[in-house]
Design a protein around this motif. Structure first.
Motif: not given
Length: 442
Positions: A391-410, A412-419
């Motif tokens: 972030m602009k104030d130097g804070t680091k946000i990590t993302y963890n894998h939570a949801v994945k979805d496959s449609m039509n061979g593609e 889609h993976i949603k990663y959620f942040p710590t906040s």
């Protein structure tokens, strides 16, 4: 033991966590759901619970409101994104309160509490069994906090279908839950594999498009084959120490791989898996397929059998011991709890970056939103994506894998942040250490 694969198999064994709404399933499959807690791999749709569970906190005063308690649990940075709901539903001596919710164009998150007013049916092992969010394509949940003094569990639900839910009335329903879990970890089965393996067993075909689920490193390969061979059922009956809800019903080599077949009693989501360990402590984690048997002895859609599959050569088997990890649910509670409220996107801002190359991973699109980052592309190794925002104030946000979805061979993976994050405050995004240009806007 490879801890990462060990944890992965625990997650794979819980694929029944996934809920796919009845309307969504019927539109695609044109046939009814088999059971509430089963993932349909024919949808190529899977969910893994977000690993970034919030830390538990000390018990606070019992007279504090649930919404104030939630703010205390999750902290102000997350709480400020929430839309207060505070609606109750009571049945069978248990009160459910939907406290608050938040939504963006792809994901909805709902916080609720369950409190046992008359008994001890809620504990820190609570696990929703039959529940739904109308309008959501798929959903999962996790325990955020358990207050033993008030017998109250705070639960976070995560649902796909956020854009479709914007401005709409949403009904949260819970019809049953599990509790009183018993954990059986690293159980030595005392099975001497070299004495019981049939190297030329009878096999039966299994249609991979007609099973409730499976998992492991080999699962994608097995799905691509369409039809695979599994062991003929019930040729053995090997009991496991202190385990009364599953037994081994066959062991043999099929198409060059070790198969161990298990038969499960018709219980409420008792689960687990078997793995191999050698004298040095190295483990071999399984892939698995789940199926049932029809009246003619052929495979069909069902959960009665789970067959574990290992890439181990026949000459190596004698150097391994067979271990298991299992979970048993002792309590099953039913009721009718439901609340309805309108949900809005608290922040519709997003940033879109297309055609991204991150090392040897090619990403079609990255969509950055307050509640997470969606990755779109043909991504085979989900564990390879390490996402961090500065972030602009130097804070680091990590993302963890939570949801994945496959449609039509593609995929889609949603990663959620710590906040949740303010999109305009992101200075830099890195995927696997590679900086991503954030010039694209939408």
């Amino acid at each position: 033991m490879n801890d990462k694969k060990y944890i992965k198999n625990i997650i794979d064994s819980r694929l029944s966590e996934v809920h796919i709404s009845r309307d969504f399933a019927e539109k695609i499959l044109a046939k009814p759901l088999y059971k509430k807690r089963i993932i349909r791999k024919s949808l190529a749709f899977s969910i893994a619970i977000c690993i970034c569970a919030f830390l538990s906190v000390p018990v606070i005063a019992a007279n504090i409101s649930n919404i104030d308690h939630l703010k205390y649990i999750i902290g102000t940075p997350i709480f400020q994104f929430l839309q207060p709901v505070e609606l109750n539903s009571e049945d069978n001596g248990i009160k459910m309160e939907v406290i608050a919710a938040m939504n963006d164009d792809t994901t909805a998150i709902v916080y609720l509490t369950l409190q046992d007013i008359t008994g001890d049916r809620i504990d820190k092992t609570i696990d929703l069994y039959d529940y739904s969010i109308n309008g959501a394509a798929a959903f999962t949940h996790e325990l955020v906090n358990y207050d033993e003094s008030t017998k109250t569990a705070t639960i976070r639900m995560i649902a796909n279908g956020g854009q479709k839910l914007n401005g709409k009335k949403v009904t949260i329903r819970v019809r049953s839950f599990l509790s009183g879990k018993q954990y059986f970890e690293q159980i030595d089965t005392h099975v001497i594999l070299s004495n019981v393996i049939n190297k030329s067993p009878k096999v039966i075909p299994l249609d991979m498009n007609n099973i409730p689920g499976g998992g492991g490193d080999l699962f994608s390969e097995l799905m691509e084959k369409g039809i695979i061979n599994v062991l003929n059922v019930d040729e053995k009956s090997i009991e496991l120490p202190n385990i009364d809800f599953v037994k081994i019903t066959n062991i043999g080599y099929v198409d060059g791989r070790l198969h161990i077949q298990t038969k499960w009693n018709p219980t409420k989501d008792d689960h687990g898996f078997l793995y191999l360990v050698n004298a040095r402590g190295n483990s071999v984690q399984p892939s698995n397929v789940t199926f049932g048997i029809d009246n003619h002895g052929g495979t069909t859609y069902g959960r009665e059998y789970i067959e574990y599959i290992y890439d181990v050569e026949p000459q190596e088997v004698s150097s391994y011991s067979l271990y298991g990890t299992f979970v048993k649910n002792n309590n099953y509670t039913e009721g009718k709890w439901a609340t309805t409220f309108k949900i809005e996107a608290v922040d519709k801002s997003k940033k879109v970056v297309k055609d991204v190359a991150s090392g040897d991973i090619k990403l079609d699109e990255i969509i950055i939103q307050p509640l997470g980052i969606e990755i779109i592309g043909n991504i085979k190794d989900l564990d390879r994506l390490n996402i961090e925002a500065t972030m602009k104030d130097g804070t680091k946000i990590t993302y963890n894998h939570a949801v994945k979805d496959s449609m039509n061979g593609e995929r889609h993976i949603k990663y959620f942040p710590t906040s949740p994050t303010k999109i305009e405050n992101i200075k830099e995004l890195r995927i696997n250490g590679v900086p991503i240009q954030l010039d694209g806007h939408e």
